[in-house]
Design a protein around this motif. Structure first.
Motif, PDB file in Angstrom:
ATOM      1  N   SER A 490     -16.064   2.213   9.122  1.00  0.00           N
ATOM      2  CA  SER A 490     -16.504   1.309   8.068  1.00  0.00           C
ATOM      3  C   SER A 490     -15.495   0.179   7.954  1.00  0.00           C
ATOM      4  O   SER A 490     -14.311   0.406   7.678  1.00  0.00           O
ATOM      5  N   ILE A 495     -20.617  -1.352   9.465  1.00  0.00           N
ATOM      6  CA  ILE A 495     -20.312  -0.043  10.043  1.00  0.00           C
ATOM      7  C   ILE A 495     -20.472  -0.155  11.551  1.00  0.00           C
ATOM      8  O   ILE A 495     -21.548  -0.492  12.055  1.00  0.00           O
ATOM      9  N   LEU A 512     -23.711  -2.817   3.303  1.00  0.00           N
ATOM     10  CA  LEU A 512     -23.450  -1.409   2.989  1.00  0.00           C
ATOM     11  C   LEU A 512     -21.954  -1.158   3.092  1.00  0.00           C
ATOM     12  O   LEU A 512     -21.388  -1.170   4.194  1.00  0.00           O
ATOM     13  N   ILE A 514     -19.192   1.381   2.836  1.00  0.00           N
ATOM     14  CA  ILE A 514     -18.898   2.819   2.812  1.00  0.00           C
ATOM     15  C   ILE A 514     -17.404   3.020   2.539  1.00  0.00           C
ATOM     16  O   ILE A 514     -16.561   2.489   3.252  1.00  0.00           O
ATOM     17  N   LYS A 515     -17.102   3.800   1.516  1.00  0.00           N
ATOM     18  CA  LYS A 515     -15.718   4.062   1.119  1.00  0.00           C
ATOM     19  C   LYS A 515     -15.216   5.415   1.606  1.00  0.00           C
ATOM     20  O   LYS A 515     -14.003   5.656   1.640  1.00  0.00           O
ATOM     21  N   MET A 517     -16.605   8.907   4.322  1.00  0.00           N
ATOM     22  CA  MET A 517     -17.691   9.395   5.169  1.00  0.00           C
ATOM     23  C   MET A 517     -17.298  10.683   5.891  1.00  0.00           C
ATOM     24  O   MET A 517     -16.112  10.966   6.096  1.00  0.00           O
ATOM     25  N   ALA A 528     -21.982   9.867   3.223  1.00  0.00           N
ATOM     26  CA  ALA A 528     -21.165   8.686   2.919  1.00  0.00           C
ATOM     27  C   ALA A 528     -21.197   8.399   1.428  1.00  0.00           C
ATOM     28  O   ALA A 528     -22.200   8.642   0.750  1.00  0.00           O
ATOM     29  N   ARG A 529     -20.084   7.886   0.938  1.00  0.00           N
ATOM     30  CA  ARG A 529     -19.996   7.378  -0.439  1.00  0.00           C
ATOM     31  C   ARG A 529     -19.915   5.856  -0.347  1.00  0.00           C
ATOM     32  O   ARG A 529     -19.023   5.310   0.309  1.00  0.00           O
ATOM     33  N   THR A 530     -20.827   5.182  -0.981  1.00  0.00           N
ATOM     34  CA  THR A 530     -20.949   3.733  -0.818  1.00  0.00           C
ATOM     35  C   THR A 530     -20.657   3.000  -2.113  1.00  0.00           C
ATOM     36  O   THR A 530     -20.719   3.567  -3.212  1.00  0.00           O
ATOM     37  N   SER A 536     -21.748   3.107  -7.281  1.00  0.00           N
ATOM     38  CA  SER A 536     -21.385   4.034  -6.214  1.00  0.00           C
ATOM     39  C   SER A 536     -22.381   5.188  -6.146  1.00  0.00           C
ATOM     40  O   SER A 536     -22.799   5.734  -7.172  1.00  0.00           O
ATOM     41  N   LYS A 559     -28.032  -2.250   3.257  1.00  0.00           N
ATOM     42  CA  LYS A 559     -27.957  -1.458   2.020  1.00  0.00           C
ATOM     43  C   LYS A 559     -29.353  -1.189   1.450  1.00  0.00           C
ATOM     44  O   LYS A 559     -29.606  -0.116   0.896  1.00  0.00           O
ATOM     45  N   CYS A 562     -31.608   1.869   2.667  1.00  0.00           N
ATOM     46  CA  CYS A 562     -31.071   3.213   2.478  1.00  0.00           C
ATOM     47  C   CYS A 562     -31.469   3.809   1.129  1.00  0.00           C
ATOM     48  O   CYS A 562     -30.793   4.730   0.636  1.00  0.00           O
TER      49      CYS A 562
END
Length: 983
Positions: A490, A495, A512, A514-515, A517, A528-530, A536, A559, A562
């Motif tokens: 990310s 990504i 998107l 992503i913080k 994954m 994933a945490r986005t 979030s 984004k 999803c």
């Protein structure tokens, strides 16, 4: 290709088992009883016996166990900080008393981290309980105070505030304090025992040894004449031959070793007890017992030897049939665990490997013995006496001195001197440096410091050695995870999927963000945490659907594509964690402020088998997850880890860190209990790593400089029993890490400019790798990190001399981190991605991971416009390729060394060549061939380190199979170049 999701890849399975370890590899404690010929009990004692774990290889399929963990623990070139960083440099020394009126000394120096152009503060705190060492980052805009340094060392209250000591002679006293940590040279006993001998009187009465014993002595070291010997003598007489005429001596990795051989010490026919021999061998901490006879004959036991001083016995047997040695280690029960663990079976057919293993084991054993109560209490009393005596001598002089310099006592560590006293201060600093350099040279000549690392085998391949994965990676990395041999990253540009130096493929666009994954190949899932804040969410994707998009190149998801992948109830989450072992079910705990949301997914093998062929890419796996319960905490967690219980039913737990504590929360009931409370004003939580010792759960709690192991005992249906245990231990890092990775037998701490590598079982340091501008990228299986291109060589002697004579109050140009030329033109310097294979760290020879998603499909176009398939870069060369490259390299190197480059000319060349990625001297350019890389690495090393000009081909013939690869790590030398030149 889609069958790759039917089962876990080998690399992923190995990543799941990386936190499993066992102290049984280091032996078990037994009660050993010795008896005489008549069967009467003579003595008994409790010893830890290491004989090679019989069950060590049971879970190593496929492949076999390889010895990768043969390292000196707490090596002096990493632990003797005052000698290495302070002597011969301008530095500050302070004296004070704590709240309990115990005196202490503090030394601080601003130094270049091992010539890597990373300025750091090195600080040493001497107290009666021992020394504490930490590194603190340097900031050109913020000065560092003595109070902040002591606070970082958990010393906040004082009876008397620290005051600076200006006497140059203080360096002698502080060097004496450092020498109390233990000698750099060693003396080991060697006792010859014939077949059937059961008492120490019989063993010490052997006048001569057998032919096999003589070969063993020749393997250990060289026979030297004692009379007139000027090296380390180990307590033997070198003037009058009262302790024999000859002995065995060797130098191993910079340490001088003298062996007290029983058959070489004086023999007396009248004295049956052989007191003269026992006087030396009986006072050695470590003794080697060479026993003749078959395996079925009565074996040696430590209780046969009457000695209260010897704590470790190494039993050696020689087998003539297969020309091999068998090793067995006996350690007194109070000796802490030390490595390396014995292989299974503990039989060595390679004699040189056996010698290295034995010497490392004995040196580590003696260092570990010094930590037992018998020795540590004596050392503590000696240290307390020396500190108090020095304090009483210095305090009257400090009260008499009253000038402007003393105003620095509790202010900045490195302030600018007042104009009125600047000349006086410069003269004091010059005398301070002169005395320090003379003291450093004197200590070196006396042999009280380890020899330079350039004299050791620099070609040895270490398990943490990195491989270049992607050159000139231009994007900022937020998080990443490995996918087969590839890396899903990310970045600020979206990504990306990256393979070994192949063109990257965009998977999601930059909308998107992503913080966090996890790529779970066995479950065909991407979690994933986005985004951040209230927006979030947790997203889940099928890897097969992502794979299909990459293959068909239909679309790059954004984004807004999803929406169907969002898990319900997860809006506003700031953290999530999954269980390491997801064999029965996958558990996800999502933190939304101070609430924990438990979500599970039942494991269905048919899912991963049929997902790619039956389900379409638009179908989402969200429906397969189910909400279980919600748990409320008192505060939002900073760190969160899932701990698997033994039954994985109602005893699973969640470790959370917040405020000043680590708590354990039961997943079933939501009940929490205190695991550990942090007794400091400021807490920087780093990690809580779940490890499993012989199947029982434990936690490595990492915060500030501390790493603490706590064992968790299930009790009464899953409520954890928290109580002190003999299995608990703790150790301290030299720098505050931002990430910690466990890969048994190692635990690695990542800081902004170094990787600190220690052993899990005892916390002992084995290596510190300096890597400027370091960023850990992924570590769930193989370890990936981002760093700047390696900076070659060390500075020339002139700049080093200027550095030692100038005040480090404001770092000069050669002390500052050097940037490529592009940064001077306003461009951002590119960084490289490197990889440390997990299989190298854990010491297992495993099958290579399955093909990456990129390998079969990516097509590149040549300059002529013809499409061609890219060449897949192998992570390892075949044995024949290695031998061919090694042979060419040796010939080139020997040809190079026949005409050595003078040091001044080499330094000028290094100054003229810009330190760019394209510089062939760097030896790290991926586009060149393997032989060019290796030969340029050798050339750069030989120029920068004055390699020996010997042209003997035998010096390199034994190193053909350990070729240095391109990596940002630099060999760390103990001495500065100016001291080497003086020698």
């Amino acid at each position: 290709l889609m069958k790759r999701f039917s089962s876990s890849s080998v690399s992923e399975d190995l990543g799941c088992r990386r936190g499993e370890f066992s102290r049984k590899h280091y032996g078990s404690v037994e009660l050993l009883i010795s008896s005489d010929a008549d069967g009467a009990i003579q003595r008994a004692g409790r010893f830890r016996v290491e004989n090679g774990s019989s069950g060590e290889n049971t879970d190593c399929t496929p492949g076999t166990w390889h010895r990768t963990d043969v390292h000196l623990e707490n090596p002096e070139y990493h632990t003797r900080w005052y000698f290495k960083y302070f002597l011969g440099k301008v530095h500050q020394n302070y004296i004070g008393t704590d709240a309990e009126k115990n005196p202490f000394f503090l030394s601080v120096v601003l130094s270049d981290q091992n010539n890597q152009r990373v300025p750091q503060y090195h600080s040493i705190l001497w107290r009666k309980t021992g020394t504490q060492k930490i590194c603190l980052p340097y900031s050109p805009t913020k000065t560092l105070s003595v109070k902040s340094i002591l606070s970082a060392m958990s010393l906040d209250k004082f009876e008397k505030s620290p005051r600076e000591i200006f006497h140059p002679e203080i360096q002698k006293d502080l060097l004496v304090l450092e020498e109390q940590e233990g000698s750099v040279n060693f003396k080991f006993g060697v006792l010859y025992a014939k077949d059937g001998q059961l008492t120490d009187d019989e063993m010490f009465s052997n006048e001569m040894g057998s032919e096999s014993f003589q070969r063993f002595l020749h393997l250990l070291g060289d026979t030297i004449t004692l009379k007139g010997w000027t090296g380390y003598r180990g307590g033997l007489d070198t003037k009058n031959d009262t302790t024999g005429t000859c002995s065995i001596y060797t130098v191993f990795q910079g340490h001088e070793i003298m062996f007290h051989v029983s058959t070489m010490l004086p023999y007396s026919r009248e004295n049956k007890q052989q007191v003269e021999r026992k006087r030396h061998i009986g006072n050695d901490i470590v003794t080697i017992v060479f026993q003749e006879g078959e395996e079925s004959s009565p074996a040696f036991k430590p209780s046969m030897i009457r000695s209260h001083f010897t704590h470790i016995f190494a039993l050696v047997r020689y087998n003539k049939q297969n020309n091999s040695y068998r090793l067995k280690i006996f350690s007194e029960e109070s000796v802490p665990l030390f490595g390396p663990p014995l292989p299974s079976p503990p039989v060595f057919t390679n004699h040189q490997e056996f010698r290295d293993f034995v010497l490392v084991k004995l040196i580590n054993g003696e260092k570990a013995t010094l930590e037992t109560p018998t020795f540590s209490q004596k050392r503590q009393r000696t240290l307390d006496m020396l500190i108090r005596s020095l304090y009483q001598d210095l305090m009257p002089d400090l009260h008499k001195v009253n000038n402007m310099l003393n105003r620095r006592s509790f202010s900045d560590v490195l302030p600018e001197s007042p104009k009125s006293t600047r000349k006086k201060e410069e003269a004091r600093q010059a005398e301070f440096v002169r005395l320090g350099q003379a003291l450093k040279l004197k200590t070196t000549v006396k042999g009280d410091a380890t020899a330079n690392l350039a004299t050791t085998s620099f070609c040895k391949k270490e398990p943490w050695e990195s491989q270049s994965f992607c050159s000139n990676f231009p994007h900022e990395i937020v998080c990443a995870d490995s996918w087969g041999q590839s890396l899903l990253v990310s970045t600020d540009a979206g990504i990306l999927l990256i393979d070994d130096d192949q063109p990257s493929v965009q998977v999601f666009d930059k909308t998107l963000q992503i913080k966090q994954m996890h790529v779970l190949e066995a479950l065909d899932l991407l979690i994933a945490r986005t985004d951040k804040g209230k927006d979030s969410r947790i997203l889940v994707f099928r890897l097969s659907a992502v794979q299909k998009d990459i293959e068909t190149k239909q679309m790059i998801r954004s984004k807004y594509d999803c929406r169907e992948n969002k898990l319900e109830r997860t809006k506003g989450c700031h953290l999530y964690a999954i269980n390491t072992h997801h064999g029965s079910e996958l558990r996800i705990v999502v933190a939304i402020r101070n609430k924990l949301l438990l979500v599970t997914k039942k494991y269905n093998p048919c899912n991963s088998l049929t997902s790619s062929s039956v389900l379409s890419s638009s179908e989402s796996p969200v429906e397969e997850f189910q909400y279980i319960r919600e748990i409320c905490l008192s505060d939002p967690p900073v760190v969160m880890t899932l701990v698997d219980g033994p039954t994985e039913d109602s005893d699973n737990m969640i470790c959370v860190a917040y405020r000043h504590q680590f708590d354990l929360v039961n997943e079933s009931t939501g009940e929490s209990c205190r695991l550990h409370h942090v007794e400091t004003n400021k807490v920087n939580f780093v990690a809580a790593i779940d490890v499993y010792e012989d199947g029982e759960a434990g936690l490595l709690l990492c915060y500030n400089y501390v790493c603490q192991y706590r064992k968790v005992y299930p009790f009464n249906g899953g409520c954890p029993l928290i109580q002190p245990s003999a299995y608990d231990f703790h150790f301290s890092w030299n720098q505050v890490p931002y990430a910690v990775v466990c890969a048994f037998p190692y635990i690695l701490a990542f800081t902004t400019d170094s990787i600190e590598i220690r052993l899990v079982v005892n916390g002992n340091l084995v290596h510190t790798a300096v890597v400027p501008e370091l960023q850990l990228v992924a570590s769930r299986s193989d370890i990936y990190f981002k760093a700047t291109a390696a900076v070659s060589g060390s500075s020339d002697s002139n700049s080093k001399e200027k550095s030692s004579r100038s005040s480090p109050q404001t770092p000069t140009a050669y002390e500052m981190p050097e940037c490529p030329l592009s940064s001077l033109e306003g461009e951002v310097p590119c960084k490289n991605l490197y990889k440390i294979p997990l299989s190298n760290l854990v010491g297992r020879s495993i099958e290579r991971p399955l093909k990456s998603p990129l390998a079969p499909k990516v097509i590149t176009t040549t300059s002529t416009g013809i499409a061609s398939l890219p060449v897949t870069h192998s992570l390892s060369l075949s044995r024949m390729e290695i031998k061919e490259i090694a042979s060419r390299t040796r010939k080139e190197l020997l040809g190079l060394l026949d005409e050595p480059i003078p040091k001044t000319e080499s330094a000028q060349k290094q100054k003229k060549v810009p330190r760019r990625q394209s510089d062939p001297k760097q030896g790290a350019v991926r586009s060149t061939s393997s032989d060019r890389i290796i030969s340029s690495s050798f050339e750069s090393y030989s120029e920068g380190h004055n390699l020996s000009t010997s042209s003997d081909p035998n010096t390199l013939s034994n190193r053909e199979e350990s070729i240095p690869s391109s990596c940002p790590f630099q060999l760390i030398s103990l001495y500065d170049e100016d001291i080497i030149d003086l020698k």
